[in-house]
Design an enzyme around this catalytic site. Structure first.
Site: not given
Ligand SMILES: NC(=O)c1ccc[n+]([C@@H]2O[C@H](COP(=O)([O-])OP(=O)(O)OC[C@H]3O[C@@H](n4cnc5c(N)ncnc54)[C@H](OP(=O)(O)O)[C@@H]3O)[C@@H](O)[C@H]2O)c1
Length: 281
Positions: A61-62, A101, A125, A150
């Protein structure tokens, strides 16, 4: 290896699938509609039926600001989900990398955050992600937690593409200069995640170089101009992050130290990664 990628439709999940395809790694992607990670019985059944050997958890959940109002939802996906995957990976003896994160830190430290530094999240978060980390390692001490910050990459909309779109549309762009962090090229992060599948404990990964959003915007402008990408922007003004008044607090200093992971792999500079990204889009 048969790698399960829950959350395969998100930013990192998409990048990871592309990398697995390139490297000929056998993978099984699932979106939330396929397997909801909060449902332990479907998580267990899927891992067993699919004869999965490894998991990289990209499900999360982001929605950082919305989480302030949706605490239960955020904790279900970011704490219970990883707990379930941790439990199943421990029971079935699977390699497991869970993503987290820099938002687990309060940003008050003057230097870069080390893996062992005390977590003190400022937002719901951040709290939910910290809880997820703890539950993963409680359930499976052989698991690996990979913290990042990021993230950007060409396969999905991300903060670099958002800044670029703004630079294309607006003549004056205001960007915060009092919050620093490190950007992470999704492709490099996906490679790091794959290489940690046989490791355990906590690691940080981000490209080299600490920057404010203002400096990132200036870097994108400079590189876009070199490539002849048409921009509307005339001026980028450094401002305080307070101007943007977001519901969730962000750490002032979100810089992750990557010294630990640098013993295992080389990391390239943010500028090098940004250059490759802009050449590919
Ligand atoms: N992007 C960044 O800048 C960033 C930075 C620091 C850390 N992170 C970490 O990196 C990881 C990946 O991030 P991301 O940016 O790729 O996130 P994202 O684009 O929001 O993708 C998260 C995915 O998880 C799915 N999801 C949500 N609830 C779910 C559930 N109950 N069961 C199965 N799937 C579910 C979402 O599907 P729906 O769209 O259908 O909800 C979405 O496809 C996360 O752990 C995040 O905390 C990301």
């Amino acid at each position: 290896m048969r790698l399960w990628i829950p959350g395969s439709g998100g930013v990192l999940g998409t990048l990871l699938q592309a990398l697995c395809q390139q490297q000929g790694i056998c993978f099984v992607p699932t979106t939330r509609a396929d397997i909801d990670v909060t449902d332990i019985s479907s998580v267990f059944r899927f891992a067993q039926d699919q004869k999965v050997t490894h998991i990289i958890n990209c499900a999360a959940y982001t929605a950082v600001d919305l989480a302030e109002k949706e605490k239960e939802k955020a904790f279900a996906v970011n704490a219970l989900g990883p707990e379930n995957l941790g439990k199943v990976s421990a029971t079935l003896g699977l390699g497991f990398v869970h993503l987290s994160t820099n938002f687990i830190f309060d940003g008050q430290k003057e230097a870069a955050y080390e893996e062992a530094d005390e977590a003190r999240p400022l937002s719901v978060y951040g709290e939910s992600k910290w809880e997820g980390e703890k539950r993963v390692l409680e359930q499976n001490p052989h698991a690996c937690v990979l913290r990042t910050s990021w993230v950007f990459g060409k396969e999905a909309k991300n903060f670099v593409s958002s800044i670029l779109e703004t630079l294309k549309k607006e003549t004056v762009v205001r960007a915060a200069d009092d919050q620093v962090g490190r950007v992470t090229y999704g492709k490099d992060l996906a490679e790091a995640a794959l290489s940690l599948l046989s490791k355990n404990g906590v690691y940080h990964f981000a490209n080299l170089g600490s920057l404010s959003r203002f400096q990132i915007a200036c870097g994108i402008k400079e590189e876009a101009e070199k490539r002849g990408i048409p921009l509307a922007v005339q001026e980028i003004i450094p401002v305080s992050a307070k101007e943007f008044s977001m519901p969730a607090k962000r750490p002032q200093n979100g810089v992750l130290s990557t010294q630990k992971i640098e013993k295992l792999m080389e990391i390239r500079s943010w500028k090098n990664a940004l250059t490759e990204y802009l050449d590919e889009i």
